[in-house]
Write an enzyme that holds these catalytic residues in place. Structure first.
Site, short mmCIF file in Angstrom:
data_model
loop_
_atom_site.label_atom_id
_atom_site.label_comp_id
_atom_site.label_asym_id
_atom_site.label_seq_id
_atom_site.Cartn_x
_atom_site.Cartn_y
_atom_site.Cartn_z
N HIS A 50 0.80 -1.22 0.00
CA HIS A 50 0.00 0.00 0.00
C HIS A 50 0.84 1.28 0.00
O HIS A 50 0.29 2.37 -0.18
CB HIS A 50 -0.95 0.01 1.20
CG HIS A 50 -2.07 -0.98 1.09
ND1 HIS A 50 -3.05 -0.88 0.13
CD2 HIS A 50 -2.36 -2.10 1.81
CE1 HIS A 50 -3.90 -1.88 0.27
NE2 HIS A 50 -3.50 -2.64 1.26
N GLN A 151 -0.19 -13.44 5.61
CA GLN A 151 -1.23 -12.54 6.10
C GLN A 151 -2.61 -13.12 5.78
O GLN A 151 -2.92 -13.42 4.64
CB GLN A 151 -1.06 -11.16 5.44
CG GLN A 151 -1.84 -10.06 6.10
CD GLN A 151 -1.34 -8.68 5.70
OE1 GLN A 151 -0.20 -8.54 5.26
NE2 GLN A 151 -2.18 -7.68 5.85
N ASP A 179 -8.67 -5.34 6.09
CA ASP A 179 -9.24 -6.17 5.04
C ASP A 179 -10.10 -7.28 5.62
O ASP A 179 -11.12 -7.66 5.03
CB ASP A 179 -8.13 -6.76 4.16
CG ASP A 179 -7.60 -5.76 3.15
OD1 ASP A 179 -8.42 -5.14 2.45
OD2 ASP A 179 -6.38 -5.59 3.06
#
EC number: 4.1.2.20
Length: 256
Positions: A50, A151, A179
């Site tokens: 990101h 993750q 998320d």
């Protein structure tokens, strides 16, 4: 052999379930990364998913951390062998792999970091990670000193958490709270009871397989709760968040 590289102390700390306090680096600046490296964190995530990072911005940040006790962890943008290979060759030994949903995806991440016959990493005889060919036992040591953290941030990942955690070569399970919250129908609300219960479940399953678990928790109360739940590597803030908060506070002090 450079003892600051081998053995991998961060990998050993995860295996020993030692608490490791970290911070997120998202500003893509070697100066801010160097400052973080002086702060005393056990580990730092250099974010390539990101944040505006790539090979050319990450190399100066690795240079800035030379001599720091903080272990650099790169979050790659995706679980793709060529991207992972490039991060290995520039000198990363600790990897955070986003959006892992199955055991097969976890195994692919591991294989991407291992030389044959244990994996599929391409071989270059001279690169930054082996000090441009001057580390004589690099090939023998590398496979044993790479950290893989996967993750979990989707419902499918939660459903497969046991299989993912049991994957050989996976050192830790990391929860992506934002998320995960979105996947559970609570976009923007990681504090929702459904999300918190799921996070606790992921931690418990990771621990059941002898794997360390971690999370990003910039709110102190959240970080302390996750540590109580058994998280062993927690990122407690970010350079971007700290900079924004401190500059806003400074402006407010004189403008309001």
């Amino acid at each position: 052999m450079n003892n600051a590289i081998f053995p991998n102390k961060f990998k050993a700390a995860l295996a020993a379930q030692q608490v490791q306090i970290g911070c997120w680096s998202a500003l893509a600046s070697p100066i801010t990364t160097e400052v973080l490296g002086l702060a005393g964190f056990d580990w730092l995530v250099l974010d390539g998913e990101h944040a505006p990072n790539d090979v050319t911005t990450l190399i100066p940040q690795l240079m800035a951390l030379k001599g720091s006790a903080s272990a650099p962890v790169v979050r790659v943008p995706t679980n793709e062998p060529v991207i992972i290979k490039r991060m290995l060759d520039i000198g990363f030994y600790n990897f955070l792999i986003p959006f892992v949903e199955t055991q097969e995806e976890a195994a692919r991440a591991v294989a991407s970091t291992r030389y044959p016959p244990e994996g599929i990493r391409g071989v270059s005889v001279s690169h930054r990670a082996n000090m441009f060919g001057t580390v004589p036992d690099y090939f023998a040591q590398s496979n044993k000193n790479i950290t893989i953290i996967v993750q979990i941030e989707s419902q499918l990942g939660v459903d497969n958490v046991d299989a993912i955690a049991a994957t050989e070569g996976v050192d830790g399970i990391f929860v992506g709270p934002s998320d995960l919250a979105a996947a559970l129908g609570h976009l923007g609300n990681a504090s929702h009871p459904d999300v918190q219960q799921t996070i606790q479940h992921i931690f418990a399953r990771a621990k059941a397989h002898g794997k360390s678990c971690g999370i990003l928790a910039p709110v102190e109360a959240d970080a302390r709760r996750y540590l109580e739940w058994g998280a062993t590597f927690v990122a407690v803030g970010s350079d971007l968040g700290a900079f924004r908060a401190s500059t806003q506070k400074l402006a407010d002090t004189f403008k309001k």
